[in-house]
Design a protein around this motif. Structure first.
Motif, PDB file in Angstrom:
ATOM      1  N   THR A   3       0.828  -1.206   0.000  1.00 36.02           N
ATOM      2  CA  THR A   3       0.000   0.000   0.000  1.00 36.02           C
ATOM      3  C   THR A   3       0.862   1.255   0.000  1.00 36.02           C
ATOM      4  O   THR A   3       0.578   2.218  -0.730  1.00 36.02           O
ATOM      5  CB  THR A   3      -0.937  -0.005   1.215  1.00 36.02           C
ATOM      6  OG1 THR A   3      -1.857  -1.095   1.084  1.00 36.02           O
ATOM      7  CG2 THR A   3      -1.711   1.297   1.332  1.00 36.02           C
ATOM      8  N   VAL A   4       1.906   1.281   0.801  1.00 33.81           N
ATOM      9  CA  VAL A   4       2.804   2.439   0.799  1.00 33.81           C
ATOM     10  C   VAL A   4       3.417   2.621  -0.584  1.00 33.81           C
ATOM     11  O   VAL A   4       3.499   3.753  -1.094  1.00 33.81           O
ATOM     12  CB  VAL A   4       3.893   2.283   1.872  1.00 33.81           C
ATOM     13  CG1 VAL A   4       4.996   3.331   1.694  1.00 33.81           C
ATOM     14  CG2 VAL A   4       3.277   2.412   3.263  1.00 33.81           C
ATOM     15  N   ARG A   5       3.814   1.546  -1.214  1.00 36.47           N
ATOM     16  CA  ARG A   5       4.376   1.670  -2.573  1.00 36.47           C
ATOM     17  C   ARG A   5       3.340   2.205  -3.550  1.00 36.47           C
ATOM     18  O   ARG A   5       3.663   3.033  -4.416  1.00 36.47           O
ATOM     19  CB  ARG A   5       4.927   0.313  -3.030  1.00 36.47           C
ATOM     20  CG  ARG A   5       6.197  -0.111  -2.292  1.00 36.47           C
ATOM     21  CD  ARG A   5       6.831  -1.320  -2.930  1.00 36.47           C
ATOM     22  NE  ARG A   5       6.085  -2.545  -2.659  1.00 36.47           N
ATOM     23  CZ  ARG A   5       6.324  -3.373  -1.647  1.00 36.47           C
ATOM     24  NH1 ARG A   5       7.297  -3.088  -0.778  1.00 36.47           N
ATOM     25  NH2 ARG A   5       5.609  -4.467  -1.478  1.00 36.47           N
ATOM     26  N   ARG A   6       2.092   1.766  -3.428  1.00 34.53           N
ATOM     27  CA  ARG A   6       1.035   2.253  -4.325  1.00 34.53           C
ATOM     28  C   ARG A   6       0.816   3.748  -4.137  1.00 34.53           C
ATOM     29  O   ARG A   6       0.656   4.493  -5.116  1.00 34.53           O
ATOM     30  CB  ARG A   6      -0.267   1.487  -4.070  1.00 34.53           C
ATOM     31  CG  ARG A   6      -0.205   0.025  -4.454  1.00 34.53           C
ATOM     32  CD  ARG A   6      -1.490  -0.708  -4.084  1.00 34.53           C
ATOM     33  NE  ARG A   6      -2.553  -0.423  -5.023  1.00 34.53           N
ATOM     34  CZ  ARG A   6      -3.703   0.142  -4.737  1.00 34.53           C
ATOM     35  NH1 ARG A   6      -3.951   0.534  -3.484  1.00 34.53           N
ATOM     36  NH2 ARG A   6      -4.619   0.354  -5.660  1.00 34.53           N
ATOM     37  N   PHE A   7       0.793   4.204  -2.892  1.00 29.18           N
ATOM     38  CA  PHE A   7       0.588   5.630  -2.640  1.00 29.18           C
ATOM     39  C   PHE A   7       1.802   6.437  -3.066  1.00 29.18           C
ATOM     40  O   PHE A   7       1.660   7.574  -3.545  1.00 29.18           O
ATOM     41  CB  PHE A   7       0.261   5.862  -1.159  1.00 29.18           C
ATOM     42  CG  PHE A   7      -1.207   5.748  -0.852  1.00 29.18           C
ATOM     43  CD1 PHE A   7      -2.008   6.876  -0.828  1.00 29.18           C
ATOM     44  CD2 PHE A   7      -1.782   4.513  -0.606  1.00 29.18           C
ATOM     45  CE1 PHE A   7      -3.362   6.780  -0.552  1.00 29.18           C
ATOM     46  CE2 PHE A   7      -3.137   4.405  -0.328  1.00 29.18           C
ATOM     47  CZ  PHE A   7      -3.935   5.534  -0.313  1.00 29.18           C
ATOM     48  N   ARG A   8       2.991   5.886  -2.917  1.00 24.76           N
ATOM     49  CA  ARG A   8       4.169   6.595  -3.387  1.00 24.76           C
ATOM     50  C   ARG A   8       4.135   6.774  -4.901  1.00 24.76           C
ATOM     51  O   ARG A   8       4.461   7.853  -5.423  1.00 24.76           O
ATOM     52  CB  ARG A   8       5.441   5.855  -2.978  1.00 24.76           C
ATOM     53  CG  ARG A   8       5.774   5.932  -1.482  1.00 24.76           C
ATOM     54  CD  ARG A   8       7.003   5.126  -1.159  1.00 24.76           C
ATOM     55  NE  ARG A   8       8.147   5.610  -1.911  1.00 24.76           N
ATOM     56  CZ  ARG A   8       9.211   4.864  -2.220  1.00 24.76           C
ATOM     57  NH1 ARG A   8       9.268   3.587  -1.851  1.00 24.76           N
ATOM     58  NH2 ARG A   8      10.204   5.392  -2.888  1.00 24.76           N
ATOM     59  N   ARG A   9       3.729   5.737  -5.598  1.00 22.97           N
ATOM     60  CA  ARG A   9       3.590   5.869  -7.065  1.00 22.97           C
ATOM     61  C   ARG A   9       2.548   6.920  -7.413  1.00 22.97           C
ATOM     62  O   ARG A   9       2.725   7.707  -8.361  1.00 22.97           O
ATOM     63  CB  ARG A   9       3.244   4.522  -7.685  1.00 22.97           C
ATOM     64  CG  ARG A   9       4.408   3.545  -7.789  1.00 22.97           C
ATOM     65  CD  ARG A   9       4.058   2.347  -8.651  1.00 22.97           C
ATOM     66  NE  ARG A   9       3.137   1.451  -7.982  1.00 22.97           N
ATOM     67  CZ  ARG A   9       3.499   0.400  -7.244  1.00 22.97           C
ATOM     68  NH1 ARG A   9       4.791   0.120  -7.087  1.00 22.97           N
ATOM     69  NH2 ARG A   9       2.594  -0.368  -6.675  1.00 22.97           N
ATOM     70  N   ALA A  10       1.441   6.961  -6.668  1.00 32.09           N
ATOM     71  CA  ALA A  10       0.399   7.950  -6.925  1.00 32.09           C
ATOM     72  C   ALA A  10       0.890   9.378  -6.688  1.00 32.09           C
ATOM     73  O   ALA A  10       0.382  10.327  -7.295  1.00 32.09           O
ATOM     74  CB  ALA A  10      -0.826   7.662  -6.053  1.00 32.09           C
ATOM     75  N   CYS A  11       1.877   9.513  -5.803  1.00 30.21           N
ATOM     76  CA  CYS A  11       2.512  10.821  -5.565  1.00 30.21           C
ATOM     77  C   CYS A  11       3.514  11.203  -6.651  1.00 30.21           C
ATOM     78  O   CYS A  11       4.047  12.323  -6.639  1.00 30.21           O
ATOM     79  CB  CYS A  11       3.243  10.820  -4.227  1.00 30.21           C
ATOM     80  SG  CYS A  11       2.169  10.815  -2.773  1.00 30.21           S
ATOM     81  N   GLY A  12       3.781  10.266  -7.549  1.00 27.47           N
ATOM     82  CA  GLY A  12       4.746  10.528  -8.612  1.00 27.47           C
ATOM     83  C   GLY A  12       6.158  10.093  -8.278  1.00 27.47           C
ATOM     84  O   GLY A  12       7.094  10.424  -9.010  1.00 27.47           O
ATOM     85  N   GLN A  13       6.310   9.351  -7.183  1.00 26.79           N
ATOM     86  CA  GLN A  13       7.653   8.888  -6.809  1.00 26.79           C
ATOM     87  C   GLN A  13       8.033   7.673  -7.656  1.00 26.79           C
ATOM     88  O   GLN A  13       7.211   6.814  -7.962  1.00 26.79           O
ATOM     89  CB  GLN A  13       7.685   8.512  -5.327  1.00 26.79           C
ATOM     90  CG  GLN A  13       7.427   9.652  -4.374  1.00 26.79           C
ATOM     91  CD  GLN A  13       7.507   9.211  -2.921  1.00 26.79           C
ATOM     92  OE1 GLN A  13       8.153   8.232  -2.587  1.00 26.79           O
ATOM     93  NE2 GLN A  13       6.838   9.944  -2.037  1.00 26.79           N
TER      94      GLN A  13
END
Length: 250
Positions: A238-248
């Motif tokens: 989940t943290v990885r998914r949200f990081r991707r959504a932030c553009g990371q």
């Protein structure tokens, strides 16, 4: 630089507090979040301790200091004397001041900066003597004068209240005006030297448009939606998914 992700652990604590048991562990899930690339951890210790308990603060502080020294501790709350004393003891890198009534279930509006200017000036000054960066919860309604007052009271950042934008989850076609108002507020803040955070009802689905409209967004603090997703995907993914959504880049 893409927006950083701070994981709000209040929903973890709320689940733990349903029973007189030590799990789920705020410390253990915070550790997984940081190992998975979160930039920090957020807590909101309310006076009744119905979510995060005061005893959790040194645990989170020690987790960051001992294992993730580059991460940040962000404490949210209304600046009562008790809250300011908690901040003095926990030494967070950032304090986010919110105008919550103690009985509120969750934050649902930004500060009335005109009404509370003197009060906030005093609270911000005290926090600055502790070495904390200070962010103020702000309605993302395009009110540029309110942003100027936030700067005048000494804040380093504002945190945009994104509740109305996030509330369009079931009708995304309605999100446009809320997104643009958030963008105008951010533009005004950035123009006078305030950095901009955001939080409330942000999800993997609505984050990309927010960071596209506010490319200089410094940080998002996400709790309910992230912890809900973690029940399905696990905290690390989940943290990885949200990081991707932030553009990371992952």
């Amino acid at each position: 630089m893409p927006a950083k992700l701070s994981v709000n652990l209040n929903a973890v604590a709320m689940l733990r507090n349903r029973r007189d048991l030590p799990w789920p562990s705020v410390e253990a899930l915070g550790r997984i979040a940081l190992k998975s690339g979160a930039s920090g951890l957020t807590v909101h210790p309310r006076p009744d301790q119905r979510h995060i308990r005061f005893s959790d603060l040194p645990v989170v502080r020690n987790l960051i200091d001992d294992e993730f020294p580059k991460a940040e501790f962000n404490i949210e709350g209304y600046p009562t004397e008790e809250f300011l004393e908690l901040c003095a003891g926990a030494a967070p890198e950032q304090v986010t001041l919110v105008p919550d009534d103690p009985a509120q279930a969750t934050s649902d509006h930004g500060w009335d900066f005109r009404k509370h200017q003197a009060f906030l000036t005093d609270a911000v000054a005290r926090l600055k003597t502790m070495g904390c960066r200070v962010s103020l919860f702000a309605d993302g309604d395009g009110d540029t004068q309110a942003v100027e007052i936030a700067k005048a009271v000494g804040a380093d950042r504002i945190e945009l209240y994104t509740g109305p934008y996030g509330g369009c989850f079931d009708a995304p076609e309605r999100a446009g005006p809320f997104l643009e108002a958030l963008g105008r507020t951010a533009d005004a803040a950035l123009a006078i030297g305030l950095a901009v955070n955001a939080g409330h009802d942000l999800t993997v689905e609505n984050l990309p448009d927010l960071v596209k409209r506010i490319p200089q967004l410094a940080e998002v603090s996400i709790g309910h939606g992230l912890i809900a997703d973690a029940l399905e995907y696990g905290m690390a993914e989940t943290v990885r998914r949200f990081r991707r959504a932030c553009g990371q880049a992952i």
